[in-house]
Design a protein around this motif. Structure first.
Motif, PDB file in Angstrom:
ATOM      1  N   TYR A  61      -7.811  17.039   1.036  1.00 31.29           N
ATOM      2  CA  TYR A  61      -6.932  16.079   0.362  1.00 31.29           C
ATOM      3  C   TYR A  61      -5.615  15.922   1.113  1.00 31.29           C
TER       4      TYR A  61
ATOM      5  N   GLN B 268       0.836  -1.201   0.000  1.00 27.86           N
ATOM      6  CA  GLN B 268       0.000   0.000   0.000  1.00 27.86           C
ATOM      7  C   GLN B 268       0.877   1.261   0.000  1.00 27.86           C
TER       8      GLN B 268
ATOM      9  N   ARG C 214      -3.008  11.528   6.931  1.00 24.21           N
ATOM     10  CA  ARG C 214      -3.568  10.429   7.732  1.00 24.21           C
ATOM     11  C   ARG C 214      -3.154   9.071   7.182  1.00 24.21           C
ATOM     12  N   GLU C 215      -3.177   8.929   5.862  1.00 17.25           N
ATOM     13  CA  GLU C 215      -2.825   7.640   5.255  1.00 17.25           C
ATOM     14  C   GLU C 215      -1.367   7.294   5.522  1.00 17.25           C
ATOM     15  N   LEU C 216      -0.468   8.260   5.364  1.00 21.71           N
ATOM     16  CA  LEU C 216       0.947   8.008   5.638  1.00 21.71           C
ATOM     17  C   LEU C 216       1.174   7.695   7.117  1.00 21.71           C
TER      18      LEU C 216
ATOM     19  N   LEU D 139       1.017   3.995  -3.080  1.00 25.93           N
ATOM     20  CA  LEU D 139       0.776   5.421  -2.839  1.00 25.93           C
ATOM     21  C   LEU D 139       1.889   6.266  -3.450  1.00 25.93           C
TER      22      LEU D 139
ATOM     23  N   GLY E 129      -6.007  14.092   4.321  1.00 23.22           N
ATOM     24  CA  GLY E 129      -6.225  12.679   4.050  1.00 23.22           C
ATOM     25  C   GLY E 129      -4.926  11.969   3.727  1.00 23.22           C
ATOM     26  N   LEU E 130      -4.065  12.601   2.933  1.00 23.60           N
ATOM     27  CA  LEU E 130      -2.768  12.016   2.604  1.00 23.60           C
ATOM     28  C   LEU E 130      -1.905  11.880   3.858  1.00 23.60           C
TER      29      LEU E 130
ATOM     30  N   LEU F 258      -0.963   6.353   9.217  1.00 18.82           N
ATOM     31  CA  LEU F 258      -1.499   5.025   9.511  1.00 18.82           C
ATOM     32  C   LEU F 258      -0.551   3.934   9.036  1.00 18.82           C
ATOM     33  N   LEU F 259      -0.002   4.080   7.841  1.00 22.00           N
ATOM     34  CA  LEU F 259       0.924   3.076   7.336  1.00 22.00           C
ATOM     35  C   LEU F 259       2.169   2.991   8.216  1.00 22.00           C
TER      36      LEU F 259
END
Length: 365
Positions: free
Chosen positions: A332, A7, A338-340, A11, A335-336, A342-343
């Motif tokens: 946006y 993932q 948050r995604e980084l 990304l 959100g980016l 979380l990973l």
């Protein structure tokens, strides 16, 4: 490769052709988490340019937006707002503007579209009145590249004097006509700690560069960043760009990879001090540098950036849409982030989970 690594790689591969993503090791995940926790997002005046130009919004409104949305600062051109701009204010009003920014806990970064001495001197006066310590500049000279570079070098020496005299920092933006390695060459030649660079997500396109190599060329000097979305527009032997919503299907930039690389600059501390939300939907910029140009090409004069009213928009609808587009970009980017985050958290949790011992045959009941 684990699902988490897949993932993360997917990304960072978005629009990043040929660029292999790094492996998100626990050490890298810790550094990434620290950088994300300390990221400094700024509002940018250009996102509300039509509103500012026509008096529907003022620079004070940008401060209010940044405070309401818990941003860390504001990037504001000294001309944004016309008669309501920092250039149009007297020193008393500028001081009040600076006080409001400090009351809100916001840093104020000024911008001008010039390296001419009168413009620099005015920007310094505004910085001193508002309490700002950061000024973005770029040049707009016409002539052979060698002549333009020589004139800019002279200007940068004067900027270095101003920086020392007033304790200010200046960042030179790559602004469509110069290549990133040319700007790096100028900054190395001047070699002043208060003179660095601002990296714009899309402006290298017009200089006929690719985003990630351009970033690497300027990497040692980058202190500020303009975030945006861009559609790449081929124009003869060069490329122009058209502003689109960052992260949309029309955005041709390797945005997540550029953001990651910029976020991770600096060994012990973040090198980039401001990521500015400069949504420029419908902004059009022509090609400046061509693949078959001469060794010493002619650089045409460019006007200050502006966004014409696009087809299908009235002035009122454009002004209303700018607010929505700014909110869109902030959503946006968060959100980016948050995604980084979380990973990175999943990688750290996986690394800290104790290995379960395998059951021995004799232990089974």
């Amino acid at each position: 490769m684990s699902a988490i690594q897949n993932q993360f790689a997917a990304l960072l591969r978005q629009n990043a052709k040929g660029a292999s993503p790094p492996v998100l090791t626990p050490d890298l995940a810790r550094k990434l988490t620290q950088r994300l926790d300390g990221i400094r997002l700024f509002a940018h005046g250009y996102t509300l340019l039509t509103n500012l130009t026509h008096g529907r919004a003022t620079p004070w409104d940008l401060l209010d937006f940044a405070w309401r949305h818990e941003l860390q600062g504001v990037c504001l051109h000294v001309l944004d707002g016309g008669r309501n701009s920092l250039s149009g204010m007297d020193d008393q009003a500028r001081q009040a503007f600076g006080r409001r920014a400090r009351e809100y806990g916001l840093d104020l970064h000024l911008e001008i579209s010039s390296t001419l001495r009168p413009d620099l001197d005015q920007a310094v006066a505004i910085a001193l009145a508002t309490g700002s310590s950061n000024i973005r500049v770029y040049s707009r000279y016409e002539g052979l590249l060698s002549e333009v570079m020589a004139r800019i070098a002279t200007d940068l020496r004067y900027i270095s004097e101003l920086a020392d005299r007033h304790g200010l920092n200046f960042d030179f933006e790559q602004h469509e006509e110069l290549k990133s390695h040319e700007i790096a060459t100028l900054l190395r030649r001047i070699n002043h700690p208060r003179l660095n660079a601002l990296f714009d997500f899309g402006n290298m396109i017009n200089a006929n560069e690719h985003p990630l190599p351009a970033l690497q060329a300027m990497a040692p000097f980058i202190r500020q960043v303009h975030l945006k979305g861009v559609r790449i527009v081929p124009q003869g032997k060069g490329t122009g760009h058209y502003g689109v919503l960052q992260g949309s299907a029309q955005d041709d930039l390797p945005g997540p990879r550029m953001f990651y690389e910029l976020l991770m600059l600096g060994e012990d501390a973040p090198q980039v001090i401001a990521f500015a939300l400069e949504q420029e939907n419908h902004y059009a910029a022509p090609a400046f540098r061509m693949s078959d140009e001469a060794d010493d090409p002619f650089i045409p004069y460019r006007e200050m950036s502006d966004t014409a009213l696009p087809p299908g928009h009235t002035l009122d609808s454009m002004m209303a849409a700018e607010h929505r587009w700014l909110e869109n970009q902030l959503a946006y980017m968060r959100g980016l982030i948050r995604e980084l985050r979380l990973l990175a958290a999943l990688v750290l949790a996986e690394a800290e989970q104790p290995c379960k011992p395998h059951a021995l045959v004799g232990d089974q009941q």
